[in-house]
Design a protein around this motif. Structure first.
Motif, mmCIF file in Angstrom:
data_model
loop_
_atom_site.group_PDB
_atom_site.id
_atom_site.type_symbol
_atom_site.label_atom_id
_atom_site.label_comp_id
_atom_site.label_asym_id
_atom_site.label_seq_id
_atom_site.Cartn_x
_atom_site.Cartn_y
_atom_site.Cartn_z
ATOM 1 N N TYR A 1 0.816 -1.221 0.000
ATOM 2 C CA TYR A 1 0.000 0.000 0.000
ATOM 3 C C TYR A 1 0.850 1.271 0.000
ATOM 4 O O TYR A 1 0.529 2.240 -0.695
ATOM 5 C CB TYR A 1 -0.932 -0.004 1.214
ATOM 6 N N SER A 2 1.924 1.295 0.762
ATOM 7 C CA SER A 2 2.664 2.555 0.897
ATOM 8 C C SER A 2 3.369 2.965 -0.383
ATOM 9 O O SER A 2 3.715 4.136 -0.552
ATOM 10 C CB SER A 2 3.684 2.455 2.042
ATOM 11 N N ALA A 3 3.569 2.008 -1.297
ATOM 12 C CA ALA A 3 4.203 2.373 -2.567
ATOM 13 C C ALA A 3 3.266 3.177 -3.464
ATOM 14 O O ALA A 3 3.731 3.904 -4.352
ATOM 15 C CB ALA A 3 4.661 1.109 -3.292
ATOM 16 N N TYR A 4 1.940 3.052 -3.214
ATOM 17 C CA TYR A 4 0.988 3.708 -4.126
ATOM 18 C C TYR A 4 -0.121 4.486 -3.425
ATOM 19 O O TYR A 4 -0.975 5.088 -4.079
ATOM 20 C CB TYR A 4 0.385 2.665 -5.065
ATOM 21 N N TYR A 5 -0.120 4.445 -2.111
ATOM 22 C CA TYR A 5 -1.135 5.193 -1.353
ATOM 23 C C TYR A 5 -0.480 5.822 -0.112
ATOM 24 O O TYR A 5 0.549 5.351 0.372
ATOM 25 C CB TYR A 5 -2.254 4.269 -0.857
ATOM 26 N N GLY A 6 -1.118 6.881 0.395
ATOM 27 C CA GLY A 6 -0.789 7.325 1.743
ATOM 28 C C GLY A 6 0.260 8.401 1.868
ATOM 29 O O GLY A 6 0.538 8.853 2.972
ATOM 30 N N SER A 7 0.884 8.832 0.797
ATOM 31 C CA SER A 7 1.844 9.933 0.897
ATOM 32 C C SER A 7 1.877 10.673 -0.435
ATOM 33 O O SER A 7 1.464 10.143 -1.474
ATOM 34 C CB SER A 7 3.246 9.417 1.220
ATOM 35 N N ALA A 8 2.368 11.891 -0.390
ATOM 36 C CA ALA A 8 2.449 12.692 -1.611
ATOM 37 C C ALA A 8 3.350 12.026 -2.637
ATOM 38 O O ALA A 8 3.098 12.076 -3.849
ATOM 39 C CB ALA A 8 2.969 14.087 -1.269
ATOM 40 N N ASN A 9 4.416 11.380 -2.161
ATOM 41 C CA ASN A 9 5.336 10.706 -3.078
ATOM 42 C C ASN A 9 4.642 9.559 -3.797
ATOM 43 O O ASN A 9 4.795 9.360 -4.994
ATOM 44 C CB ASN A 9 6.542 10.171 -2.307
ATOM 45 N N ALA A 10 3.869 8.783 -3.029
ATOM 46 C CA ALA A 10 3.199 7.627 -3.615
ATOM 47 C C ALA A 10 2.066 8.043 -4.545
ATOM 48 O O ALA A 10 1.661 7.275 -5.411
ATOM 49 C CB ALA A 10 2.664 6.720 -2.511
ATOM 50 N N ALA A 11 1.547 9.246 -4.373
ATOM 51 C CA ALA A 11 0.406 9.705 -5.167
ATOM 52 C C ALA A 11 0.820 10.577 -6.344
ATOM 53 O O ALA A 11 -0.035 11.124 -7.039
ATOM 54 C CB ALA A 11 -0.559 10.480 -4.272
ATOM 55 N N ALA A 12 2.116 10.683 -6.592
ATOM 56 C CA ALA A 12 2.588 11.608 -7.626
ATOM 57 C C ALA A 12 2.028 11.275 -9.004
ATOM 58 O O ALA A 12 1.811 12.163 -9.828
ATOM 59 C CB ALA A 12 4.111 11.608 -7.662
ATOM 60 N N ASP A 13 1.777 10.003 -9.274
ATOM 61 C CA ASP A 13 1.304 9.611 -10.603
ATOM 62 C C ASP A 13 -0.208 9.680 -10.742
ATOM 63 O O ASP A 13 -0.727 9.829 -11.843
ATOM 64 C CB ASP A 13 1.765 8.185 -10.919
ATOM 65 N N SER A 14 -0.934 9.582 -9.631
ATOM 66 C CA SER A 14 -2.398 9.482 -9.702
ATOM 67 C C SER A 14 -3.122 10.729 -9.207
ATOM 68 O O SER A 14 -4.295 10.934 -9.533
ATOM 69 C CB SER A 14 -2.874 8.288 -8.861
#
Length: 528
Positions: A437-450
């Motif tokens: 989850y943390s690779a794609y949710y939960g932080s600005a870094n993880a949400a950069a693409d979406s």
């Protein structure tokens, strides 16, 4: 006498040639770079694992932790502080010493945006660090408060919240420890084809020929299990059919991420051994909520309903993949919600109606990007992308299929405006739902693409990361599962069982369920 001497010299030369063993790995793509902390993909970390040591390691073939550069570690009572005792008498390949200063040099350049050796002004992003550690120094969600040297062989990390899995974070394949001397000398060239990569791992960097290969040599002074070959070569062969042909011809010794429909062919070849790696991944379609159409919840749900995920998996994975409604592989199923359906609903008529209800009865056009390399979750990306495009076309969404160089693909997905839709995936780096989850949710870094980063998911993930029992974690991740399922931003397509293969003389290869494993245990006795 002279003739006898020459004969002996020739015999010695021939013996030396015969004893020099080379192991050749067929890689599905070229590394993005060889710089610890600055990669996110498996084609990079598989090379990193050979060159670098890590603060914490993994037991062979498992996700269980083992000593690495740290021989032991211990938290304080509330898990907000971790102290690591370091191995002594370890040298980098350039002869400099691995100690507390060297490790903190690496950690600080990943963590601190102002570190002079981070070279962020020259394109370094350390994306994986930001994703896995909640952000960088100064960010409100950063897990790390401080990193300090206790003495030459002891380091201590103080955290902003309890993190039971902190040693696992350090063990991930991204965070290999490099020689500070080499980084200072090389500057921004470090880890690129124009520079070098210097670690303390079982193999040392020799050369990188762009588009062709990387060559490593055995580290004869390695503190752990010494390599059983003299040279390790990574050949870059993007096409899985070409990799299999080279394996059959004996021009490479082992390879991964073969097309699942070649499983029978591999098993039928008496010179080959099929290897099914453990399923610990997810391949998914990511939707960019900044797009004018994809920001609409109904449009994203319509796309999810229109793609026949089960049929796609049946068509392209030959029984080596499963499809369900979870972002987590089956081994982490304890963290799924029972309120979420077991699988997604395939309903093209309903999807078309939902698209009309969203205000788009005549559809629209989107770009769908597919990766140019094989990955464990998407071994043959292009035909899979074509199948998804056909499903979307049936409800009126015209799809432009696109791809580009792998390194550029990974970089551009995070640059404004990003990709409309793109294929990507994740292979677990340790055995906790947080890693997925943390690779794609939960932080600005993880949400950069979406562009999708709701506060409620972020807060749940923070609580789950601090939970100390599986029961407590399960309750929190079940809520994350429900929210991410309803959001339809990352659409899970497959959890695959990656197909690998080796020549029969390749011994000692123990594939890891994680993204990478060291090759120092592999021998090629009997290779001609």
């Amino acid at each position: 006498m002279k003739k006898a001497f020459l004969t002996a010299l020739l015999a010695t030369a021939m013996l030396g040639s015969a004893s020099a063993a080379t192991l050749v790995y067929g890689s599905g793509g070229e590394p993005v770079n060889l710089e610890g902390g600055n990669v996110t993909d498996g084609n990079s970390t598989i090379v990193h694992r050979q060159i670098y040591d890590y603060i914490v390691g993994f037991k062979t073939g498992s996700a269980n932790l083992a000593p690495g550069l740290a021989t032991s570690w211990k938290p304080n009572a509330d898990l907000t502080q971790w102290t690591f005792n370091l191995r002594r008498n370890v040298k980098f390949h350039d002869g400099t010493t691995v100690n507390a200063d060297a490790i903190l040099f690496n950690f600080n350049r990943w963590w601190d945006p102002k570190d002079q050796y981070g070279y962020r002004d020259q394109g370094r992003t350390f994306e994986s660090f930001g994703e896995q550690f909640g952000g960088f120094k100064g960010d409100k969600n950063s897990l790390v408060k401080s990193a300090e040297k206790v003495n030459d062989y002891t380091i201590r990390f103080t955290l902003t919240q309890p993190v039971p899995a902190f040693p696992n974070l350090l063990a991930q394949g991204y965070f290999g420890i490099a020689s500070p001397k080499a980084i200072r000398e090389q500057g921004a060239k470090y880890g690129t084809p124009a520079g070098v990569a210097v670690g303390s791992g079982p193999f040392a960097f020799e050369s990188w020929r762009t588009g062709d290969r990387i060559v490593l040599s055995a580290n004869k002074n390695y503190w752990g299990a010494k390599p059983k070959v003299d040279e390790l070569v990574f050949r870059f062969i993007k096409d899985p059919s070409a990799r299999l042909n080279e394996l059959k011809a004996g021009t490479i010794d082992f390879t991964v991420d073969l097309a699942p429909d070649t499983y029978a062919s591999v098993k039928a070849d008496k010179n080959l051994r099929a290897v099914l790696k453990p399923s610990f991944n997810v391949g998914f379609l990511s939707l960019n909520t900044r797009n004018q159409y994809l920001k609409n919840d109904k449009v994203r749900e319509a796309i999810s309903m229109a793609i026949n995920k089960k049929a796609i998996v049946q068509a392209f994975w030959n029984g080596l993949g499963t499809s369900n409604a979870s972002f987590l592989p089956d081994t982490l199923g304890w963290a799924n919600s029972k309120s979420v359906p077991a699988d997604y609903k395939f309903d093209p008529a309903g999807a078309k109606k939902m698209l009309a209800d969203a205000g788009y009865p005549n559809g629209f056009t989107l770009d769908l990007w597919y990766m140019p390399v094989s990955r464990p979750y998407f071994p043959t990306p292009k035909p899979i992308a074509e199948a998804m495009a056909a499903d979307l076309s049936a409800i009126g969404i015209k799809v432009n299929l696109k791809t580009k160089d792998w390194a550029q693909y990974l970089a551009d997905r995070n640059k404004d405006p990003g990709f409309d839709m793109y294929m990507i995936g994740w292979t677990g780096d340790y055995g906790d739902p947080d890693n997925f989850y943390s690779a794609y949710y939960g932080s600005a870094n993880a949400a950069a693409d979406s562009g999708f980063n709701p506060t409620n998911i972020s807060q749940l993930m923070d609580k789950a990361r601090s939970a100390t029992s599986q029961a407590d974690k399960a309750k929190l991740y079940a809520q994350v599962h429900e929210l991410t399922y309803e959001a339809n931003v990352r659409l899970p397509i497959v959890h695959s069982r990656p197909l690998a293969a080796a020549r029969t003389y390749v011994k000692g290869w123990v594939p890891s369920p994680l993204g990478s494993e060291p090759f120092n245990t592999i021998s090629v006795d009997g290779k001609r």
